[in-house]
Motif scaffolding. Sequence first.
Motif, PDB file in Angstrom:
ATOM      1  N   ASP A  88      -8.216 -46.522   8.850  1.00 48.44           N
ATOM      2  CA  ASP A  88      -7.207 -46.933   7.874  1.00 48.44           C
ATOM      3  C   ASP A  88      -5.869 -46.306   8.238  1.00 48.44           C
ATOM      4  N   PRO A  89      -5.025 -47.032   8.975  1.00 51.28           N
ATOM      5  CA  PRO A  89      -3.738 -46.469   9.410  1.00 51.28           C
ATOM      6  C   PRO A  89      -2.832 -46.058   8.251  1.00 51.28           C
ATOM      7  N   ALA A  90      -3.088 -46.568   7.053  1.00 51.22           N
ATOM      8  CA  ALA A  90      -2.246 -46.227   5.907  1.00 51.22           C
ATOM      9  C   ALA A  90      -2.805 -45.060   5.094  1.00 51.22           C
ATOM     10  N   ALA A  91      -3.909 -44.480   5.544  1.00 46.94           N
ATOM     11  CA  ALA A  91      -4.534 -43.393   4.791  1.00 46.94           C
ATOM     12  C   ALA A  91      -3.603 -42.193   4.687  1.00 46.94           C
ATOM     13  N   ARG A  92      -3.688 -41.504   3.540  1.00 48.10           N
ATOM     14  CA  ARG A  92      -2.888 -40.297   3.320  1.00 48.10           C
ATOM     15  C   ARG A  92      -3.820 -39.089   3.242  1.00 48.10           C
ATOM     16  N   ILE A  93      -3.394 -37.993   3.877  1.00 46.45           N
ATOM     17  CA  ILE A  93      -4.245 -36.811   4.061  1.00 46.45           C
ATOM     18  C   ILE A  93      -3.756 -35.672   3.173  1.00 46.45           C
ATOM     19  N   ALA A  94      -4.708 -34.984   2.534  1.00 39.30           N
ATOM     20  CA  ALA A  94      -4.407 -33.858   1.653  1.00 39.30           C
ATOM     21  C   ALA A  94      -5.138 -32.613   2.130  1.00 39.30           C
ATOM     22  N   GLY A  95      -4.596 -31.464   1.798  1.00 38.62           N
ATOM     23  CA  GLY A  95      -5.197 -30.175   2.126  1.00 38.62           C
ATOM     24  C   GLY A  95      -4.132 -29.079   1.998  1.00 38.62           C
ATOM     25  N   PRO A  96      -4.501 -27.819   2.145  1.00 41.10           N
ATOM     26  CA  PRO A  96      -5.803 -27.288   2.547  1.00 41.10           C
ATOM     27  C   PRO A  96      -6.769 -27.000   1.401  1.00 41.10           C
ATOM     28  N   ALA A  97      -6.389 -27.287   0.148  1.00 37.37           N
ATOM     29  CA  ALA A  97      -7.303 -27.108  -0.999  1.00 37.37           C
ATOM     30  C   ALA A  97      -7.846 -25.694  -1.091  1.00 37.37           C
ATOM     31  N   VAL A  98      -6.975 -24.699  -0.939  1.00 39.78           N
ATOM     32  CA  VAL A  98      -7.417 -23.302  -0.971  1.00 39.78           C
ATOM     33  C   VAL A  98      -7.805 -22.894  -2.387  1.00 39.78           C
ATOM     34  N   SER A  99      -8.656 -21.851  -2.492  1.00 37.94           N
ATOM     35  CA  SER A  99      -9.186 -21.436  -3.782  1.00 37.94           C
ATOM     36  C   SER A  99      -8.115 -20.843  -4.689  1.00 37.94           C
ATOM     37  N   ASN A 100      -7.125 -20.245  -4.125  1.00 34.89           N
ATOM     38  CA  ASN A 100      -5.962 -19.716  -4.828  1.00 34.89           C
ATOM     39  C   ASN A 100      -4.856 -19.559  -3.793  1.00 34.89           C
ATOM     40  N   PRO A 101      -3.610 -19.601  -4.195  1.00 37.18           N
ATOM     41  CA  PRO A 101      -2.524 -19.389  -3.233  1.00 37.18           C
ATOM     42  C   PRO A 101      -2.636 -18.020  -2.577  1.00 37.18           C
ATOM     43  N   GLY A 102      -2.334 -17.965  -1.298  1.00 39.63           N
ATOM     44  CA  GLY A 102      -2.414 -16.710  -0.569  1.00 39.63           C
ATOM     45  C   GLY A 102      -2.142 -16.912   0.904  1.00 39.63           C
ATOM     46  N   PRO A 103      -2.514 -15.946   1.731  1.00 38.00           N
ATOM     47  CA  PRO A 103      -2.211 -16.014   3.165  1.00 38.00           C
ATOM     48  C   PRO A 103      -2.781 -17.239   3.871  1.00 38.00           C
ATOM     49  N   PHE A 104      -3.955 -17.717   3.445  1.00 35.02           N
ATOM     50  CA  PHE A 104      -4.537 -18.877   4.113  1.00 35.02           C
ATOM     51  C   PHE A 104      -3.670 -20.111   3.885  1.00 35.02           C
ATOM     52  N   LEU A 105      -3.183 -20.277   2.669  1.00 31.16           N
ATOM     53  CA  LEU A 105      -2.292 -21.402   2.378  1.00 31.16           C
ATOM     54  C   LEU A 105      -1.033 -21.305   3.226  1.00 31.16           C
ATOM     55  N   ASP A 106      -0.464 -20.109   3.309  1.00 35.23           N
ATOM     56  CA  ASP A 106       0.751 -19.917   4.105  1.00 35.23           C
ATOM     57  C   ASP A 106       0.503 -20.277   5.564  1.00 35.23           C
ATOM     58  N   ALA A 107      -0.635 -19.814   6.104  1.00 38.89           N
ATOM     59  CA  ALA A 107      -0.935 -20.058   7.508  1.00 38.89           C
ATOM     60  C   ALA A 107      -1.218 -21.529   7.773  1.00 38.89           C
ATOM     61  N   ALA A 108      -1.855 -22.207   6.831  1.00 39.32           N
ATOM     62  CA  ALA A 108      -2.126 -23.627   7.011  1.00 39.32           C
ATOM     63  C   ALA A 108      -0.835 -24.440   7.002  1.00 39.32           C
ATOM     64  N   ILE A 109       0.083 -24.107   6.128  1.00 42.22           N
ATOM     65  CA  ILE A 109       1.375 -24.801   6.124  1.00 42.22           C
ATOM     66  C   ILE A 109       2.091 -24.579   7.451  1.00 42.22           C
ATOM     67  N   LYS A 110       2.026 -23.351   7.952  1.00 42.00           N
ATOM     68  CA  LYS A 110       2.703 -23.052   9.220  1.00 42.00           C
ATOM     69  C   LYS A 110       2.021 -23.740  10.397  1.00 42.00           C
ATOM     70  N   GLY A 111       0.685 -23.788  10.396  1.00 46.15           N
ATOM     71  CA  GLY A 111      -0.037 -24.293  11.553  1.00 46.15           C
ATOM     72  C   GLY A 111      -0.267 -25.790  11.573  1.00 46.15           C
ATOM     73  N   CYS A 112      -0.330 -26.423  10.386  1.00 45.18           N
ATOM     74  CA  CYS A 112      -0.586 -27.867  10.369  1.00 45.18           C
ATOM     75  C   CYS A 112       0.029 -28.545   9.158  1.00 45.18           C
ATOM     76  N   GLY A 113       1.154 -28.041   8.700  1.00 43.90           N
ATOM     77  CA  GLY A 113       1.830 -28.680   7.581  1.00 43.90           C
ATOM     78  C   GLY A 113       2.178 -30.126   7.858  1.00 43.90           C
ATOM     79  N   ASP A 114       2.436 -30.429   9.123  1.00 41.24           N
ATOM     80  CA  ASP A 114       2.796 -31.801   9.486  1.00 41.24           C
ATOM     81  C   ASP A 114       1.626 -32.766   9.377  1.00 41.24           C
ATOM     82  N   ALA A 115       0.398 -32.254   9.272  1.00 37.36           N
ATOM     83  CA  ALA A 115      -0.778 -33.117   9.195  1.00 37.36           C
ATOM     84  C   ALA A 115      -1.049 -33.614   7.780  1.00 37.36           C
TER      85      ALA A 115
END
Length: 428
Positions: A176-203
Amino acid sequence: MTRLLTLALLVLAGRSHAATVTPGPAPARPILPASVSGFNLGNWMPVVEQVPALNALNPAALRWPGGNIGDEQNRTPEALQTLKTNWTLLGRPPLLLQTRVFSRPGGNRDGAEARNTPADAADLVRMAQELGLNVAYWEIGNEPDLYATNRSDPSWTPEKYCGVVRAQKAAILKVDPAARIAGPAVSNPGPFLDAAIKGCGDAFDLITWHLYPSNGDGTDAAAFASIDQVQGTLTRVQTLWADPATNPLAQGRPLAQGVTEYAQSWRSDRATHLSDAVGGLWAAEAALRLSEGGVVFDTYFSLMATGNHGLVDDAGYPRFSYAAFRELAHYRGETVNLSSDDPTVWVHAARQGGFITVFALNTAATATPLTLSVPGYSLVGAKTVTDADVNADRSPRSLAVAAPVGLPPLSLTRLVLKAFSSPSAELP
């Protein structure tokens, strides 16, 4: 409607001063139903037993499968068919579907092989298409920040997760070329969320996170104070997104945020601040603040029958949170910005047609008389709900519209004002 409202609400709380609620500077903006009336859905929920009650919530968004069961069970044709049945009963609102990411060594508990590859994500999209499901977003996994700790697999770093996101996204877009992707669905805001935005925010097309301020062992005052984490996290993500140092790969792209699980406490086995009035008021206020803060997809955890989480319990009895979200089904139209100088009375308003609907959440343990005066409008109705009403299986109680209107302790009150110039408008 662009006419400036001069609105003042005087809350006479029997204290040394009267609190005042007045219009704030923010302009009116459309209310997105999916930002305030969304819920997590799971196949374990007996939706068919509670269809009228659940549809009274006017569900506008559903996330499936709710919670960490998304990384415990495969997406099978039978599971998708059950989803379709429940989704249809609930009015077919937009869906956010989790792909499976995590797996335990040896596969599932039932011995079946875990289906968590990019090819499996693509198969999930195909199954959803064949069933005619209205999928707004595909969320890659659930709470990957906990895989290393709660699931005892330290290999799960943000970098590994980002690799999975990119691989599953590529497979999904082939179907589905029109599909929209969501994430990272972290349990609470913190370092993992920050790192995911930095490493694959464009995804991501939607940056998602969860919010659980406590485990239900604090005071009522601390529980209510934790509501500030809503705006704090929204601002934190906005700041991360805007800075090239913390979001180097998606500069120039608009930010869309989604909160795909939230409740005052994460402890499904503990009733405090979940199934009581404190939990219900917190949840309703979180939904309103998230909506006003620009969240576009917002799903409370959970719809029903999930221990002490759930608007309706395992036996089919509604909780305060159900009564609160039933009132929020009327939060539609456009916002009317209000600010209160009484920190125990939270106030929000929506304008639709010839009516303004005011939601007054009294977090105080004492009754609060409320007087409101809106030039051009008159108060035509007020209904309130308390824990005692819910436990007695009573519908929201009508309150006298003569000033002052008495807000009961720990209550949510919906007040409706009618414009003098709209005699034919229909009361919401």
